[in-house]
Design an enzyme around this catalytic site. Structure first.
Site, short mmCIF file in Angstrom:
data_model
loop_
_atom_site.label_atom_id
_atom_site.label_comp_id
_atom_site.label_asym_id
_atom_site.label_seq_id
_atom_site.Cartn_x
_atom_site.Cartn_y
_atom_site.Cartn_z
CB CYS A 23 -1.26 0.07 1.38
SG CYS A 23 -2.01 -0.99 0.88
CG HIS A 67 -12.64 9.10 -10.59
ND1 HIS A 67 -13.39 9.17 -11.02
CD2 HIS A 67 -11.87 8.73 -12.16
CE1 HIS A 67 -14.07 8.46 -11.54
NE2 HIS A 67 -13.39 7.69 -12.30
CD GLU A 117 -8.25 1.33 2.04
OE1 GLU A 117 -7.39 2.48 2.42
OE2 GLU A 117 -8.28 0.31 1.98
#
Length: 128
Positions: A23, A67, A117
């Site tokens: 990550c 985005h 997530e």
């Protein structure tokens, strides 16, 4: 006690500094967000809060970060964890609907923000 919940989603990229694992590399998620409002009294129409107002505000907040690379947002201090995203969304909903800020004696308040997530990984911020 009554509780209502609305949902929104957004997609964004991020990476975690100070993390030893995959990550720490740039990657993305399709986040799902739940906003929970709790309260003790209903209005004359029998509602705790109009879903429409809460949904609109939550979707506006999520739309601002949709985005994006979350690391580019100063609030996250280069570590946009799900926990920090939950606080960020909470703060922005309170800005949009100040009446939902938790204070003593409130009839309705923004109780919690859940940020998923994935379907199996969730962080929750609870207003104290």
């Amino acid at each position: 006690m009554f509780e209502v919940r609305v949902t929104a989603d957004f997609s964004a990229a991020h990476f975690l500094r100070d993390y030893n694992g995959k990550c720490e590399n740039l990657h993305g998620h399709n986040y799902k967000v739940y906003a929970h409002v709790r309260g003790t009294e209903l209005d004359r129409g029998g509602m705790l809060l109009d879903f429409t107002k809460l949904k609109k505000t939550l979707r506006e907040v999520c739309g601002k970060i949709d985005h994006t690379n979350l690391n580019d947002i100063e609030f996250f201090e280069q570590n946009p964890s799900a926990e920090r995203i939950a606080v960020y969304i909470y703060n922005h909903i309170i800005e949009g609907i100040p009446l939902l800020k938790k204070t003593d004696g409130k009839k309705a308040w923004l109780y919690a923000i859940d940020v998923f997530e994935t379907e199996t990984s969730r962080a929750r911020y609870i207003a104290e």
